[in-house]
Design an enzyme around this catalytic site. Sequence first.
Site, PDB file in Angstrom:
ATOM      1  N   ASN A 221      70.528  23.487  39.521  1.00  0.00           N
ATOM      2  CA  ASN A 221      70.389  24.663  39.977  1.00  0.00           C
ATOM      3  C   ASN A 221      70.512  24.857  41.017  1.00  0.00           C
ATOM      4  OD1 ASN A 221      70.051  27.341  41.409  1.00  0.00           O
ATOM      5  ND2 ASN A 221      68.289  27.823  39.690  1.00  0.00           N
TER       6      ASN A 221
ATOM      7  N   HIS B  88      72.002  31.121  39.786  1.00  0.00           N
ATOM      8  CA  HIS B  88      70.531  32.563  39.557  1.00  0.00           C
ATOM      9  C   HIS B  88      71.750  33.462  41.225  1.00  0.00           C
ATOM     10  CE1 HIS B  88      66.543  34.226  39.185  1.00  0.00           C
ATOM     11  NE2 HIS B  88      67.854  35.056  39.455  1.00  0.00           N
TER      12      HIS B  88
ATOM     13  N   ARG C 235      71.196  36.817  42.924  1.00  0.00           N
ATOM     14  CA  ARG C 235      70.512  37.749  43.596  1.00  0.00           C
ATOM     15  C   ARG C 235      70.881  38.714  43.943  1.00  0.00           C
ATOM     16  NH1 ARG C 235      66.818  34.147  43.260  1.00  0.00           N
ATOM     17  NH2 ARG C 235      64.921  34.597  41.321  1.00  0.00           N
TER      18      ARG C 235
ATOM     19  N   GLU D 148      71.755  32.736  35.369  1.00  0.00           N
ATOM     20  CA  GLU D 148      70.525  33.171  36.037  1.00  0.00           C
ATOM     21  C   GLU D 148      70.229  34.762  36.028  1.00  0.00           C
ATOM     22  OE1 GLU D 148      68.009  28.930  35.506  1.00  0.00           O
ATOM     23  OE2 GLU D 148      67.350  30.139  36.774  1.00  0.00           O
TER      24      GLU D 148
ATOM     25  N   THR E 227      61.524  33.334  44.297  1.00  0.00           N
ATOM     26  CA  THR E 227      62.030  33.075  43.508  1.00  0.00           C
ATOM     27  C   THR E 227      61.248  33.685  41.856  1.00  0.00           C
ATOM     28  OG1 THR E 227      61.662  31.215  42.508  1.00  0.00           O
ATOM     29  CG2 THR E 227      59.316  31.638  43.446  1.00  0.00           C
TER      30      THR E 227
ATOM     31  N   HIS F  13      61.432  25.663  36.541  1.00  0.00           N
ATOM     32  CA  HIS F  13      60.879  26.105  37.288  1.00  0.00           C
ATOM     33  C   HIS F  13      59.806  25.271  37.685  1.00  0.00           C
ATOM     34  CE1 HIS F  13      60.130  29.618  39.865  1.00  0.00           C
ATOM     35  NE2 HIS F  13      59.248  28.672  40.327  1.00  0.00           N
TER      36      HIS F  13
ATOM     37  N   GLY G 287      66.724  22.417  40.375  1.00  0.00           N
ATOM     38  CA  GLY G 287      67.122  23.086  41.405  1.00  0.00           C
ATOM     39  C   GLY G 287      66.284  22.806  42.516  1.00  0.00           C
TER      40      GLY G 287
END
Length: 238
Positions: free
Chosen positions: A7, A43, A45, A70, A100, A191, A214
């Site tokens: 990531n 990911h 956002r 993601e 997160t 995670h 990540g």
Amino acid sequence: MTKLSVNINKLATLRNSRGGNVPNLLKSATDIESFGAQGITVHPRPDERHIRYQDAHDLKGVVTTEYNIEGNPIPKFMDMVLTIKPTQVTLVPDAEDAITSNAGWNTIKHKDFLIEVIKTFKDYGIRTSIFVDPDVDMVKGAAETGTDRIELYTESFAKEFSEGKKTESIQPFIDAAKMANKLGLGINAGHDLSLDNIKFFKEHIPNLFEVSIGHALICESLYLGLENVINMYLHRLK
């Protein structure tokens, strides 16, 4: 062997802190693949505070391994994914202001919504994965949505593992993985996985397809070097 998807959100955060294009995400992704990683994860956002939507589009042209995007399937996110057509989309129930990811889907409560979203992505030939807590009922619910895979949310494992509670930390994930295997779901995880805990996790989760890492990987690379750290992960995942 369990695949390692890196990531690169934290690299985008570093770039954005100064403006400009250092580090260059496209070159970073290419280098990460050349160091042996089998995938790139982003990911984006809604506030684009790290990965920007344009980054996600630009990376499509350079990623040669698996490309995983993601995010929460809001309309803007869905339009982006359907345009890019990555290898995999991982659905995460993030609030728009979340720092997160902090929870998996309630696959029972949101079953109808997930069925509709997943069908849309699969109609475009995109593999789907759902971010879930290590809960057998949530895994059963995921199987009813039509998803290809689940991604086990591993923050609780990492926290308890760091406190020396190895047995307690892993057991819910073993149970969830066994149910996923029984129901024919592929298993990803991510995670707070790190060099300290990844080997133990991998050894106890049957048929773990992929991990997405990540924050820890980038932090470890500050001391040990990116190429070295990626190969350390690959060694632990064999």
